[in-house]
Design a protein around this motif. Structure first.
Motif, PDB file in Angstrom:
ATOM      1  N   SER A 121       9.319  11.616  -6.088  1.00 31.36           N
ATOM      2  CA  SER A 121       7.974   9.993  -7.124  1.00 31.36           C
ATOM      3  C   SER A 121       9.575   9.773  -7.930  1.00 31.36           C
ATOM      4  O   SER A 121      10.304  11.072  -8.641  1.00 31.36           O
ATOM      5  CB  SER A 121       7.066  10.826  -8.318  1.00 31.36           C
ATOM      6  OG  SER A 121       7.330   9.596  -9.299  1.00 31.36           O
ATOM      7  N   LEU A 147       7.697  16.310  -4.541  1.00 31.61           N
ATOM      8  CA  LEU A 147       6.022  17.561  -5.205  1.00 31.61           C
ATOM      9  C   LEU A 147       5.603  17.750  -3.692  1.00 31.61           C
ATOM     10  O   LEU A 147       6.481  17.198  -2.783  1.00 31.61           O
ATOM     11  CB  LEU A 147       5.593  15.219  -5.201  1.00 31.61           C
ATOM     12  CG  LEU A 147       6.398  14.765  -6.124  1.00 31.61           C
ATOM     13  CD1 LEU A 147       4.767  13.558  -6.246  1.00 31.61           C
ATOM     14  CD2 LEU A 147       5.718  15.634  -7.956  1.00 31.61           C
ATOM     15  N   LEU A 173       6.043   6.948  -2.987  1.00 28.00           N
ATOM     16  CA  LEU A 173       5.878   8.281  -2.632  1.00 28.00           C
ATOM     17  C   LEU A 173       7.187   8.961  -1.993  1.00 28.00           C
ATOM     18  O   LEU A 173       7.306  10.309  -1.645  1.00 28.00           O
ATOM     19  CB  LEU A 173       4.653   8.520  -2.257  1.00 28.00           C
ATOM     20  CG  LEU A 173       3.662   8.893  -3.704  1.00 28.00           C
ATOM     21  CD1 LEU A 173       1.976   9.459  -3.566  1.00 28.00           C
ATOM     22  CD2 LEU A 173       3.977  10.176  -4.914  1.00 28.00           C
ATOM     23  N   PHE A 219       1.542  17.117 -12.013  1.00 28.14           N
ATOM     24  CA  PHE A 219       1.749  15.776 -12.149  1.00 28.14           C
ATOM     25  C   PHE A 219      -0.026  15.549 -11.307  1.00 28.14           C
ATOM     26  O   PHE A 219       0.054  16.340 -10.336  1.00 28.14           O
ATOM     27  CB  PHE A 219       2.915  15.821 -10.560  1.00 28.14           C
ATOM     28  CG  PHE A 219       3.844  15.913 -11.191  1.00 28.14           C
ATOM     29  CD1 PHE A 219       4.950  15.086 -12.402  1.00 28.14           C
ATOM     30  CD2 PHE A 219       4.726  17.220 -11.468  1.00 28.14           C
ATOM     31  CE1 PHE A 219       6.305  15.361 -12.810  1.00 28.14           C
ATOM     32  CE2 PHE A 219       5.823  17.038 -11.727  1.00 28.14           C
ATOM     33  CZ  PHE A 219       6.525  16.907 -12.171  1.00 28.14           C
ATOM     34  N   ALA A 267      -1.144  12.385  -9.069  1.00 29.08           N
ATOM     35  CA  ALA A 267      -0.548  11.007  -9.052  1.00 29.08           C
ATOM     36  C   ALA A 267      -2.250  10.157  -8.978  1.00 29.08           C
ATOM     37  O   ALA A 267      -2.964  10.422  -8.286  1.00 29.08           O
ATOM     38  CB  ALA A 267      -0.136  10.904  -7.097  1.00 29.08           C
ATOM     39  N   SER A 283       5.344   5.606  -9.370  1.00 32.33           N
ATOM     40  CA  SER A 283       6.246   6.299  -9.323  1.00 32.33           C
ATOM     41  C   SER A 283       7.020   5.529  -8.083  1.00 32.33           C
ATOM     42  O   SER A 283       5.949   4.595  -6.844  1.00 32.33           O
ATOM     43  CB  SER A 283       5.381   6.971  -8.623  1.00 32.33           C
ATOM     44  OG  SER A 283       6.043   7.934  -7.267  1.00 32.33           O
ATOM     45  N   THR A 338       1.511   3.236  -6.617  1.00 32.06           N
ATOM     46  CA  THR A 338       1.368   4.723  -6.993  1.00 32.06           C
ATOM     47  C   THR A 338       1.519   5.491  -8.529  1.00 32.06           C
ATOM     48  O   THR A 338       3.354   5.053  -8.847  1.00 32.06           O
ATOM     49  CB  THR A 338       1.842   6.068  -6.168  1.00 32.06           C
ATOM     50  OG1 THR A 338       1.194   6.147  -5.121  1.00 32.06           O
ATOM     51  CG2 THR A 338       1.381   7.001  -6.941  1.00 32.06           C
ATOM     52  N   ILE A 360       2.566   8.286 -11.648  1.00 29.93           N
ATOM     53  CA  ILE A 360       2.811   9.307 -11.693  1.00 29.93           C
ATOM     54  C   ILE A 360       2.094   9.819 -13.445  1.00 29.93           C
ATOM     55  O   ILE A 360       2.794   9.330 -13.981  1.00 29.93           O
ATOM     56  CB  ILE A 360       3.383   9.913 -11.458  1.00 29.93           C
ATOM     57  CG1 ILE A 360       4.120  11.003 -11.265  1.00 29.93           C
ATOM     58  CG2 ILE A 360       4.974   9.267 -11.860  1.00 29.93           C
ATOM     59  CD1 ILE A 360       3.325  12.037  -9.794  1.00 29.93           C
TER      60      ILE A 360
END
Length: 288
Positions: free
Chosen positions: A9, A23, A83, A147, A149, A233, A238, A240
């Motif tokens: 991210s 991640l 991502l 985290f 997401a 992100s 996305t 986060i």
């Protein structure tokens, strides 16, 4: 050889094209000798480019200097969702092909040193290009940080997300972002200092809201559900959330409710930081 690399991210609020965290969502690449090139992919992005145009095939061919190999890709990382799927794939492919510096290869192909560094080395990193060479530095990341997401079921290609960015920014906006980025870096090292205002941004998130108008409300909902802070992100879509480990279940549940209420189809992932980066051999297997 088999190699695995994690998702990442990047941007993280005010950290535009500077910061990224790895991640625990992965892509693996197997590269084996073969009479001629063959490409097989499974999981996220499977079947999209199972030929010489596949990024893994192009990276491996450059590293090896020929195309007499078979490449197999297994990915958990959503494609075109912010991502770092391309950087992770390039890093894993370079490593599987035996590159001396998978980070440099991935940065060259993906164009994002911060994503490439997170995928190659794990953890929280700062990275950029200096005199034409990608450089990175590790940053401290709190052990109790996790985290959540929010991954909408819609593509947002990075070139499209770049087109809406302003050509010029004001001094006030630059100072605003630099101040917030300092707070964010400190908060990621010690979550006791992390708060929602640390991810405020005036450069890329407001501009990209035109591509994802539900984002501001969802970001607020993540914080209301218990996240310490939340941001886009990468280039999105996305979102986060940075949360304490003990709050993951509550924030994930709140995120699922908020996503359903927004009318945006998608999914919510609970993730931890990957602190290893590229790994090789049997432990590089990726279950799907």
């Amino acid at each position: 050889m088999r190699a695995r690399a994690p998702a990442s991210s990047a941007n993280l609020g005010p950290g535009f094209d500077t910061l990224a965290v790895a991640l625990d969502c992965y892509v693996s690449v197997d590269v084996e000798p073969a009479p001629s090139l063959s490409v097989h992919s499974e999981g996220e992005g499977s079947g999209l480019f199972d030929d010489a145009s596949h990024l893994a095939a192009r990276v491996a061919a450059e590293v090896l200097g020929h195309d007499r190999f078979a490449v197999t890709v297994r990915s958990q990382i959503p494609v075109a969702r912010g991502l770092g799927s391309s950087a992770a794939l390039a890093a894993a492919a370079a490593a599987a092909a035996g590159a001396d510096d998978p980070f440099a290869v991935a940065a060259a192909y993906d164009g994002h040193p911060e994503n490439a560094a997170a995928s190659a080395f794990g953890g929280l990193v700062a990275a950029t290009t200096v005199e034409g060479r990608p450089v990175h530095a590790p940053l401290p990341l709190g052990d109790d940080l996790a985290f959540v997401a929010v991954v909408p079921d819609r593509n947002l290609a990075t070139p499209e997300a770049r087109q809406v960015l302003p050509e010029m920014i004001t001094r006030a906006d630059a100072v605003f972002n630099l101040g917030r980025m300092g707070l964010l870096v400190a908060g990621l090292a010690d979550p006791g200092h992390l708060f929602a205002g640390a991810t405020e941004d005036r450069i890329h998130q407001p501009a990209r809201t035109a591509l994802f108008p539900e984002a501001p409300r969802l970001l607020r909902d993540l914080v209301d559900a218990g996240a310490l802070a939340a941001s886009w992100s990468g280039a999105g879509p996305t979102l986060i959330a940075m949360v304490l480990s003990g709050s993951v279940a509550a924030v994930r549940s709140g995120a699922e409710v908020a996503l359903a209420a927004s009318g945006v189809p998608g999914r919510v992932l609970a993730l931890r930081a990957d602190r290893r980066g590229i790994v090789y051999g049997d432990e590089a297997a990726v279950p799907l």
